[in-house]
Design a protein around this motif. Sequence first.
Motif, PDB file in Angstrom:
ATOM      1  N   LEU A   1     -32.864 -82.896 -21.834  1.00 12.62           N
ATOM      2  CA  LEU A   1     -32.195 -84.161 -21.535  1.00 12.62           C
ATOM      3  C   LEU A   1     -31.157 -83.930 -20.443  1.00 12.62           C
ATOM      4  N   GLY A   2     -30.855 -84.983 -19.704  1.00  9.29           N
ATOM      5  CA  GLY A   2     -29.792 -84.874 -18.705  1.00  9.29           C
ATOM      6  C   GLY A   2     -30.101 -85.665 -17.456  1.00  9.29           C
ATOM      7  N   HIS A   3     -29.116 -85.712 -16.579  1.00 11.83           N
ATOM      8  CA  HIS A   3     -29.216 -86.467 -15.324  1.00 11.83           C
ATOM      9  C   HIS A   3     -28.863 -85.526 -14.178  1.00 11.83           C
ATOM     10  N   ILE A   4     -29.702 -84.534 -13.967  1.00  8.03           N
ATOM     11  CA  ILE A   4     -29.369 -83.425 -13.092  1.00  8.03           C
ATOM     12  C   ILE A   4     -29.162 -83.845 -11.636  1.00  8.03           C
ATOM     13  N   GLY A   5     -29.892 -84.840 -11.147  1.00  8.41           N
ATOM     14  CA  GLY A   5     -29.750 -85.250  -9.754  1.00  8.41           C
ATOM     15  C   GLY A   5     -28.356 -85.745  -9.444  1.00  8.41           C
ATOM     16  N   GLY A   6     -27.853 -86.678 -10.244  1.00  7.78           N
ATOM     17  CA  GLY A   6     -26.515 -87.206 -10.048  1.00  7.78           C
ATOM     18  C   GLY A   6     -25.425 -86.234 -10.439  1.00  7.78           C
ATOM     19  N   GLU A   7     -25.744 -85.263 -11.279  1.00  2.00           N
ATOM     20  CA  GLU A   7     -24.782 -84.216 -11.609  1.00  2.00           C
ATOM     21  C   GLU A   7     -24.596 -83.273 -10.425  1.00  2.00           C
ATOM     22  N   PHE A   8     -25.685 -82.944  -9.753  1.00  3.88           N
ATOM     23  CA  PHE A   8     -25.577 -82.080  -8.586  1.00  3.88           C
ATOM     24  C   PHE A   8     -24.860 -82.784  -7.435  1.00  3.88           C
ATOM     25  N   SER A   9     -25.030 -84.106  -7.305  1.00  2.00           N
ATOM     26  CA  SER A   9     -24.403 -84.792  -6.181  1.00  2.00           C
ATOM     27  C   SER A   9     -22.892 -84.903  -6.340  1.00  2.00           C
ATOM     28  N   ILE A  10     -22.393 -84.867  -7.575  1.00  2.00           N
ATOM     29  CA  ILE A  10     -20.962 -85.033  -7.809  1.00  2.00           C
ATOM     30  C   ILE A  10     -20.249 -83.718  -8.095  1.00  2.00           C
ATOM     31  N   THR A  11     -20.976 -82.619  -8.151  1.00  2.00           N
ATOM     32  CA  THR A  11     -20.387 -81.324  -8.523  1.00  2.00           C
ATOM     33  C   THR A  11     -19.253 -80.909  -7.608  1.00  2.00           C
ATOM     34  N   ASP A  12     -19.430 -81.027  -6.299  1.00  2.00           N
ATOM     35  CA  ASP A  12     -18.416 -80.545  -5.362  1.00  2.00           C
ATOM     36  C   ASP A  12     -17.118 -81.335  -5.488  1.00  2.00           C
TER      37      ASP A  12
ATOM     38  N   GLU B   1     -14.003 -91.951   4.509  1.00  2.00           N
ATOM     39  CA  GLU B   1     -15.416 -91.580   4.401  1.00  2.00           C
ATOM     40  C   GLU B   1     -15.559 -90.099   4.697  1.00  2.00           C
ATOM     41  N   VAL B   2     -16.305 -89.386   3.850  1.00  2.00           N
ATOM     42  CA  VAL B   2     -16.317 -87.936   3.928  1.00  2.00           C
ATOM     43  C   VAL B   2     -17.657 -87.392   3.445  1.00  2.00           C
ATOM     44  N   ASP B   3     -18.007 -86.201   3.918  1.00  2.00           N
ATOM     45  CA  ASP B   3     -19.162 -85.477   3.398  1.00  2.00           C
ATOM     46  C   ASP B   3     -18.792 -84.964   2.005  1.00  2.00           C
ATOM     47  N   GLY B   4     -19.441 -85.495   0.984  1.00  2.00           N
ATOM     48  CA  GLY B   4     -19.092 -85.146  -0.384  1.00  2.00           C
ATOM     49  C   GLY B   4     -19.522 -83.762  -0.820  1.00  2.00           C
ATOM     50  N   HIS B   5     -20.180 -83.018   0.070  1.00  2.00           N
ATOM     51  CA  HIS B   5     -20.550 -81.630  -0.238  1.00  2.00           C
ATOM     52  C   HIS B   5     -19.752 -80.629   0.597  1.00  2.00           C
ATOM     53  N   ASP B   6     -18.778 -81.120   1.347  1.00  2.00           N
ATOM     54  CA  ASP B   6     -17.945 -80.275   2.211  1.00  2.00           C
ATOM     55  C   ASP B   6     -16.582 -80.120   1.542  1.00  2.00           C
ATOM     56  N   HIS B   7     -16.323 -78.961   0.950  1.00  2.00           N
ATOM     57  CA  HIS B   7     -15.082 -78.767   0.204  1.00  2.00           C
ATOM     58  C   HIS B   7     -13.851 -78.930   1.091  1.00  2.00           C
ATOM     59  N   ALA B   8     -13.917 -78.454   2.330  1.00  2.00           N
ATOM     60  CA  ALA B   8     -12.771 -78.585   3.230  1.00  2.00           C
ATOM     61  C   ALA B   8     -12.483 -80.050   3.531  1.00  2.00           C
ATOM     62  N   ALA B   9     -13.536 -80.828   3.767  1.00  2.00           N
ATOM     63  CA  ALA B   9     -13.357 -82.253   4.043  1.00  2.00           C
ATOM     64  C   ALA B   9     -12.812 -82.984   2.818  1.00  2.00           C
ATOM     65  N   LEU B  10     -13.261 -82.598   1.640  1.00  2.00           N
ATOM     66  CA  LEU B  10     -12.751 -83.210   0.414  1.00  2.00           C
ATOM     67  C   LEU B  10     -11.270 -82.881   0.218  1.00  2.00           C
ATOM     68  N   LEU B  11     -10.882 -81.653   0.507  1.00  2.00           N
ATOM     69  CA  LEU B  11      -9.474 -81.277   0.404  1.00  2.00           C
ATOM     70  C   LEU B  11      -8.615 -82.166   1.290  1.00  2.00           C
ATOM     71  N   ASP B  12      -9.082 -82.409   2.510  1.00  2.00           N
ATOM     72  CA  ASP B  12      -8.330 -83.259   3.437  1.00  2.00           C
ATOM     73  C   ASP B  12      -8.241 -84.686   2.921  1.00  2.00           C
TER      74      ASP B  12
ATOM     75  N   ARG C   1     -20.207 -89.164   0.884  1.00  2.00           N
ATOM     76  CA  ARG C   1     -21.632 -89.194   1.251  1.00  2.00           C
ATOM     77  C   ARG C   1     -22.306 -87.944   0.691  1.00  2.00           C
ATOM     78  N   THR C   2     -23.212 -88.156  -0.235  1.00  2.00           N
ATOM     79  CA  THR C   2     -23.857 -87.057  -0.944  1.00  2.00           C
ATOM     80  C   THR C   2     -25.366 -87.253  -0.975  1.00  2.00           C
ATOM     81  N   ASP C   3     -26.055 -86.251  -1.471  1.00  2.00           N
ATOM     82  CA  ASP C   3     -27.489 -86.344  -1.739  1.00  2.00           C
ATOM     83  C   ASP C   3     -27.729 -86.059  -3.212  1.00  2.00           C
ATOM     84  N   LYS C   4     -28.458 -86.940  -3.861  1.00  2.00           N
ATOM     85  CA  LYS C   4     -28.857 -86.667  -5.242  1.00  2.00           C
ATOM     86  C   LYS C   4     -29.667 -85.370  -5.265  1.00  2.00           C
ATOM     87  N   GLY C   5     -29.335 -84.480  -6.201  1.00  2.00           N
ATOM     88  CA  GLY C   5     -30.058 -83.218  -6.320  1.00  2.00           C
ATOM     89  C   GLY C   5     -29.637 -82.133  -5.366  1.00  2.00           C
TER      90      GLY C   5
END
Length: 320
Positions: A66-77, A248-259, A277-281
């Motif tokens: 069970l789980g929602h792995i695609g949306g979990e991976f997109s929000i991990t960062d 608006e930011v690249d949701g997989h870019d840790h440096a951009a998220l910090l800013d 802005r992310t990608d599911k999975g």
Amino acid sequence: MTVTVPPLGLVHDPGPIPLLPAPDREIAVLGRTPVGADRDAVVAHLAQASYEVRRRAVQTVHDAGLGHIGGEFSITDVLVTLYLHVMNISPEQVAEGDPERDRVVLSKGHAANALYTVLAVGGYIAPEALRTFMQPESMLNGHPARGKIRAVEANTGPLGHGLPIAVGTAVAAQIDGSPRRTFVLLGDGELQEGSNWEALMTAGHRGLSNLCAVVDRNRLQQGARVADTNDLEPLADKVRAFGWDVVEVDGHDHAALLDAFAGVPAASGRPTFVIARTDKGHPVSYMRDHVAWHHKVPSAEQVTQALAELDALAGGQEEK
């Protein structure tokens, strides 16, 4: 086989619980970024944590079935960046009930596995507890439950509830004259719920500069693309019209998220809305931007492939 899960981070000791199979290796507890670390070291720490979270989470979903792995991976960062660096929060503050800690509300509660795994890598719950995900009597439900895990601030699952709760939490801090901040993570399909727009209007009206909403803009919802279901664009313009600052930011870019998070609270006196802005999975090739992975369990072969891809990417980062 059953074990008694160590009570660290849980509201009470649940006693013996059936265990999922052991992962190929247990997740490392990395904790917060080191005090005084420079920017490159902070980003490297967050990248390592995100790798550990994804690596463990995909095995959990397979083992639990069970789980929602695609949306979990997109929000991990985003979750890793908040818990391990941005927020004024620690396992000790949570355990002591520090009223001045920052809060986070996972409005897209179906991504609970990502939250639990981030809590494990951050030292808020015992890593072994992940082996109880979705098992009978487990504290790790399919959606977060405030009454079961101390670090969970709100029960979520029904979409459209998290932002209103977060607005109330931010209003309480405003009334108290407290600097504590509230962060809330939303799915983009979730923004089709009218309750979110009422909450956006209220937050703008009250000038809740201590509030930051992050939308996981992966462009997919259950069964379809968001644009084909009920298009949100121009999302940034709409939210600004409700009195928010928008980043608006690249949701997989840790440096951009910090800013992006460095600007909370906003000097403008307005709440902050981060369009991540992310990608599911992300970043697994067969999952990425594929609607089927909203709610899908990987096979053993797919887990092996995911781990190989994650390990290869992590190895490439270490060589830079």
